[in-house]
Design a protein around this motif. Sequence first.
Motif, PDB file in Angstrom:
ATOM      1  N   TYR A 376      38.717  29.680  47.690  1.00 43.06           N
ATOM      2  CA  TYR A 376      38.122  30.986  47.925  1.00 43.06           C
ATOM      3  C   TYR A 376      37.896  31.681  46.588  1.00 43.06           C
ATOM      4  O   TYR A 376      38.451  31.283  45.567  1.00 43.06           O
ATOM      5  CB  TYR A 376      39.010  31.835  48.844  1.00 43.06           C
ATOM      6  CG  TYR A 376      40.350  32.177  48.261  1.00 43.06           C
ATOM      7  CD1 TYR A 376      41.375  31.249  48.258  1.00 43.06           C
ATOM      8  CD2 TYR A 376      40.583  33.425  47.695  1.00 43.06           C
ATOM      9  CE1 TYR A 376      42.593  31.549  47.707  1.00 43.06           C
ATOM     10  CE2 TYR A 376      41.807  33.733  47.138  1.00 43.06           C
ATOM     11  CZ  TYR A 376      42.816  32.784  47.147  1.00 43.06           C
ATOM     12  OH  TYR A 376      44.018  33.075  46.587  1.00 43.06           O
ATOM     13  N   GLY A 377      37.078  32.701  46.634  1.00 46.58           N
ATOM     14  CA  GLY A 377      36.773  33.397  45.389  1.00 46.58           C
ATOM     15  C   GLY A 377      35.672  32.670  44.643  1.00 46.58           C
ATOM     16  O   GLY A 377      35.210  31.607  45.049  1.00 46.58           O
ATOM     17  N   LEU A 378      35.237  33.300  43.569  1.00 50.52           N
ATOM     18  CA  LEU A 378      34.104  32.751  42.825  1.00 50.52           C
ATOM     19  C   LEU A 378      34.526  32.159  41.494  1.00 50.52           C
ATOM     20  O   LEU A 378      33.713  31.972  40.609  1.00 50.52           O
ATOM     21  CB  LEU A 378      33.061  33.848  42.597  1.00 50.52           C
ATOM     22  CG  LEU A 378      32.430  34.420  43.847  1.00 50.52           C
ATOM     23  CD1 LEU A 378      31.512  35.566  43.496  1.00 50.52           C
ATOM     24  CD2 LEU A 378      31.658  33.347  44.582  1.00 50.52           C
ATOM     25  N   GLN A 379      35.825  31.892  41.327  1.00 48.01           N
ATOM     26  CA  GLN A 379      36.240  31.359  40.035  1.00 48.01           C
ATOM     27  C   GLN A 379      36.359  29.837  40.048  1.00 48.01           C
ATOM     28  O   GLN A 379      35.750  29.163  39.230  1.00 48.01           O
ATOM     29  CB  GLN A 379      37.574  31.978  39.617  1.00 48.01           C
ATOM     30  CG  GLN A 379      37.911  31.649  38.167  1.00 48.01           C
ATOM     31  CD  GLN A 379      39.175  32.330  37.701  1.00 48.01           C
ATOM     32  OE1 GLN A 379      39.898  32.941  38.476  1.00 48.01           O
ATOM     33  NE2 GLN A 379      39.450  32.228  36.418  1.00 48.01           N
ATOM     34  N   THR A 380      37.101  29.327  40.989  1.00 46.41           N
ATOM     35  CA  THR A 380      37.279  27.882  41.052  1.00 46.41           C
ATOM     36  C   THR A 380      37.004  27.402  42.475  1.00 46.41           C
ATOM     37  O   THR A 380      36.747  28.200  43.368  1.00 46.41           O
ATOM     38  CB  THR A 380      38.715  27.486  40.670  1.00 46.41           C
ATOM     39  OG1 THR A 380      39.598  28.226  41.497  1.00 46.41           O
ATOM     40  CG2 THR A 380      39.002  27.757  39.218  1.00 46.41           C
ATOM     41  N   GLU A 462      35.052  24.530  38.342  1.00 47.93           N
ATOM     42  CA  GLU A 462      35.061  25.935  37.950  1.00 47.93           C
ATOM     43  C   GLU A 462      33.618  26.404  37.998  1.00 47.93           C
ATOM     44  O   GLU A 462      32.715  25.672  37.599  1.00 47.93           O
ATOM     45  CB  GLU A 462      35.597  26.005  36.521  1.00 47.93           C
ATOM     46  CG  GLU A 462      36.191  27.323  36.118  1.00 47.93           C
ATOM     47  CD  GLU A 462      36.764  27.212  34.721  1.00 47.93           C
ATOM     48  OE1 GLU A 462      37.932  26.822  34.598  1.00 47.93           O
ATOM     49  OE2 GLU A 462      36.039  27.488  33.752  1.00 47.93           O
ATOM     50  N   LEU A 465      29.298  31.334  34.965  1.00 43.30           N
ATOM     51  CA  LEU A 465      28.408  32.493  35.041  1.00 43.30           C
ATOM     52  C   LEU A 465      27.153  32.128  34.260  1.00 43.30           C
ATOM     53  O   LEU A 465      27.241  31.713  33.112  1.00 43.30           O
ATOM     54  CB  LEU A 465      29.095  33.718  34.428  1.00 43.30           C
ATOM     55  CG  LEU A 465      28.300  35.007  34.454  1.00 43.30           C
ATOM     56  CD1 LEU A 465      28.320  35.608  35.843  1.00 43.30           C
ATOM     57  CD2 LEU A 465      28.868  36.017  33.468  1.00 43.30           C
ATOM     58  N   PRO A 533      29.369  33.322  40.692  1.00 48.50           N
ATOM     59  CA  PRO A 533      29.422  34.745  40.355  1.00 48.50           C
ATOM     60  C   PRO A 533      28.079  35.169  39.756  1.00 48.50           C
ATOM     61  O   PRO A 533      27.438  34.393  39.053  1.00 48.50           O
ATOM     62  CB  PRO A 533      30.539  34.830  39.324  1.00 48.50           C
ATOM     63  CG  PRO A 533      30.688  33.459  38.781  1.00 48.50           C
ATOM     64  CD  PRO A 533      30.283  32.531  39.876  1.00 48.50           C
ATOM     65  N   THR A 534      27.665  36.363  40.083  1.00 51.21           N
ATOM     66  CA  THR A 534      26.367  36.813  39.573  1.00 51.21           C
ATOM     67  C   THR A 534      26.542  38.050  38.708  1.00 51.21           C
ATOM     68  O   THR A 534      27.394  38.890  38.996  1.00 51.21           O
ATOM     69  CB  THR A 534      25.423  37.183  40.725  1.00 51.21           C
ATOM     70  OG1 THR A 534      26.115  38.104  41.573  1.00 51.21           O
ATOM     71  CG2 THR A 534      25.017  35.986  41.512  1.00 51.21           C
TER      72      THR A 534
ATOM     73  N   ILE B 377      35.609  38.991  41.839  1.00 55.89           N
ATOM     74  CA  ILE B 377      35.552  37.563  42.130  1.00 55.89           C
ATOM     75  C   ILE B 377      36.104  37.242  43.514  1.00 55.89           C
ATOM     76  O   ILE B 377      35.563  36.405  44.227  1.00 55.89           O
ATOM     77  CB  ILE B 377      36.311  36.773  41.037  1.00 55.89           C
ATOM     78  CG1 ILE B 377      35.623  36.953  39.692  1.00 55.89           C
ATOM     79  CG2 ILE B 377      36.416  35.293  41.384  1.00 55.89           C
ATOM     80  CD1 ILE B 377      34.230  36.380  39.598  1.00 55.89           C
ATOM     81  N   TYR B 378      37.191  37.899  43.900  1.00 59.22           N
ATOM     82  CA  TYR B 378      37.828  37.493  45.154  1.00 59.22           C
ATOM     83  C   TYR B 378      37.475  38.419  46.316  1.00 59.22           C
ATOM     84  O   TYR B 378      37.116  37.967  47.395  1.00 59.22           O
ATOM     85  CB  TYR B 378      39.347  37.396  44.975  1.00 59.22           C
ATOM     86  CG  TYR B 378      39.703  36.270  44.056  1.00 59.22           C
ATOM     87  CD1 TYR B 378      39.655  34.956  44.499  1.00 59.22           C
ATOM     88  CD2 TYR B 378      40.013  36.502  42.726  1.00 59.22           C
ATOM     89  CE1 TYR B 378      39.935  33.898  43.652  1.00 59.22           C
ATOM     90  CE2 TYR B 378      40.288  35.453  41.867  1.00 59.22           C
ATOM     91  CZ  TYR B 378      40.254  34.159  42.341  1.00 59.22           C
ATOM     92  OH  TYR B 378      40.506  33.121  41.502  1.00 59.22           O
TER      93      TYR B 378
END
Lengths: 593, 435
Positions: A376-380, A462, A465, A533-534, B377-378
């Motif tokens: 979840y999330g936009l990092q990994t 990962e 951006l 991520p934008t 991000i989350y």
Amino acid sequence: PHWVSGPEAEVQRMAWAVAAVLGLLLLLGSPGGCGGSPGPPRDSLREELLLSPLPSGDIAATFQFRARWDSELHREGVSHYRLFPKALGQLISKYLVRELHLSLTQGFWRTRTWGQPYLQAPAGAELWVWFQDSVTDVDKAWKELSNILSGIFCASLNFIDSTNTVTPTASFKPLGLANVTDHHLLRYAVLPREIVCTENLTPWKKLLPCSSKAGLAVLLKAERLFHTSYHSQAVHIRPICRDASCLSVSWELRQTLTVVFDTFSIGQGKRDWSLFKMFSRTVTEACPLASESKIYVDISSKTQENELLEVTPPPLSVHEASVQGDRRTYAVYDLLSPLLFNVSRSLNVQLKWKRPQDSLDLSTPVLHAQRYVSGYGLQTGEISTLIYNTHPYRAFPVILLETVPWYLRLYVHTLVITTKGKENKPSYIHYQPAQDRRRPHLLEMLIQLPANSVTKITIQFERALLKWTEYTPDPNHGFYVSPSVLSALVPSVLAMKAEDAEKSPLFTSLFPSADGSSYFVRLYTEPLLVNLPTPDFSMPYNVICLTCTVVAVCYGSFYNLLTRTFHVEEPSRGGLAKRLANIIRKVRGVPPL
Amino acid sequence: MAAPLVLGILVAVTVRAVLYRSSLAGFISERVEVASPLNAWKRVVEGLALLDLGVSPYSGDVFHETPLIIYLFHFLIEYSELVFMITDVLTAVALYLAVQDFNKVVFKKQKLLIELDRYASDVAELIRTPMEMHYIPLKVALFYLLNPYTVMSCVAKSTCAINNTVIAFFILATIKGSTLLSAIFLSIATYQSLYPLTLFAPALLYLLQRQFIPVKLKSKDFWLYTTQYAALYLCSLVVIVCLSFFLLNSWDFIPSVYGFILSVPDLTPNIGLFWYFFAEMFEHFSLFFVCVFQINVFFYTIPLAVKLKEHPIFFLFIQLAIISIFKSYPTVGDVALYMAFLPLWSHLYRFLRNIFILSCVLIVCSLLFPVLWHLWIYAGSANSNFYYAITLTFNVGQILLISDYFYAFLRREYYLTHGLYLTRKDGTEAMLVLK
């Protein structure tokens, strides 16, 4: 010496000229374009339609058109084309293509419920090409070729560039005659975002010698074909042996089109089918240029004693073949046979189920796979692939090819392959890390699948951006990751006897089978949709201004401290306001400030 | 004096060991403020994994460490936690010894200037006493060891800690007056992260001062010594680079490490100014602005050298801060290094103008980084601008802090020579202004 002159000479010269022109005309008019004697036709066309009811109650229709040309496109300066499309022939000779495979697909073949496909293709556009070893700059040829194909098929193949092209080492071997297997001559690209529509079908149909005017191609009506849950059209060009001795080369162009009609699954119809229901057309004749034109209907059933399917009109003959490790029976309608159109002028093949089947027997195919993104999330995130081997007692290896765009940074040290709770070490692994904005990740592995097992492959990534101009117009829709490709020689339950490729139906003869005990399968998993991520697209100016302000704050304060020195403040004469005030005060007679 | 240092080291090591074993370790090592693409531990492991697969780690765009780091961790990967704790301790000890020595030099110089009657008569309050200076080395070491930034950097195993150690050794060698070691450590630091190149100027000034060579362009000794130091520096740099070449037998690391630092292709968010600026930059101005932003690190060196030629260590401190603000992939580990020097300038405290506000800004920003990151991000309830705003504020805070220290330093120097209680011609209390 006596010289002929005057009007006699003029007549004589005319006679020579006429004779020469006549001779030339005769030469040109001779069949085949060369020599005097009319030989056998050097090119031939076969067309074929295969209707196969799927376990889920839907029906798949696979068209195959094969043009075969006994000509060496590379060696001779070929200029006379008959059945083989000139556009593609010239492409092959100009770019020294050894093999070309292009598919445009809408939808996803559900291997689990539909069974093993005869020819699967990944969602979107897929192109893979083997070049001749005489090509010096493969990348340049690939770039130009994909641009030209983009024009021919009205598809966005021009978006194929170095960021989505890979050179697999093991997954894609030449399907045709090849003595070179140096994988540097191979290029492979998938555009999972490509949407297939009528504009791609029309140029594809135009390549057929009868176009869509006669033969099986009359069934290809766009509004019916795109009203399906799976539509895949493809072009395969490869060199094949001209005869059994294989001394010279023929070129084969296969145009295939597979559609799956799913009105039963979505509850809009019964399980009974007919050509008219599917295509809103019937077949009235074979293509006059075709040397073979057949319709096959898969009527094989699990239990021999009670046949479930009834096909009308009754087939003239029945063909039995072992296909993909299974014995299958096909009803065959030969459109070139005069008997067929004796009764009625048109052929409308109908399938009826004799009794309603309560429980659909979903016999799961031996090899199937699924893939998903977790986290979840936009990092990994993590890409997980599950590969199933449902064979009861045989283990077999599978080659897995993963192509991941550079903006998902894969960490190969997080690659974990587990089977039945134990680690499964791949016996071969080829990994090419991505380079930002230049090339994608390529991961190729040979994994042994034990009998009756599920193998789980996970790898972490990962999310990068990107620059604001690198996002697609709808960035929050997500970015597609092309499907992973599984290639395997699946052991078959039945022993298959090798059949003559020229005689057997087309749908069995694209992939060469190594021996009778196994058959080749290439599967594609689902494409993935991953969010990145934008940045805020509306404020490039603001960001430039604000960041530059911060830099200027630093510059300003340092400039101040570096160039100036401390001084004791001197009493000044005051600013303009003070002076004005003092003038007024003077007028008023008050002491100045 | 050594006992409190040992105690501090023990506490620091315990804190780190506990954090390594806790569930926070994973969380901290994923933080973009702590681990940049240049020095994240995950990428070091990836590089070694690629090497094991027979792929050059520099063929992809994940690994950007120097070959020396590969070589180091090729053997020490199993003991990485220990390595990072040791590097932190070494940094702290090096800083301790360096500051101890530097204090002696400062005190001697002050004594000399008093004897020469260079100071104004009423500056007794500004004269530094041994009592006050006694605890400064310890404070510097503890400021580094117990700084949350350093602790996080160590727990995340960011290789920034190793760069800091090299720089600390370079400072120690410079202050001890060893030309050779100073040049070698400076070249290692340059090799590791390029920007310490600018520390050449303060080191040279300090070494010249130690040798009592006046900084005059006409002086022969000055040029001789400068050439000697530069030659030593360049030679060791060449040796290290060639060594790296022979380690992997390719020059691929040059574009992959230095090209990556200079051209900023990876826009992963961090605490610096580059990432969002270049994510939003118009493509055809990109190269121009990369140059403009990179030049900031090198731009202030010469003017600072001119202004602070009598105070090279303060110059070094300012330059370290500028590097950590303007480098392309800064992390909190870089900030921790220059912040360790703050106790060294505690005598400037009375001249600082906004220290309270600026410390509050830096603390609040540090706390807001993870919060706004989470929202963007989350949770998805904020966008990139929120995180960008906090990096801007953090950098403004750093810039103002450094310029405040610079201002205070210059002001104290002025008071020392002109007297603390300045009066105007008419006898009233005077204001001091920059003109």
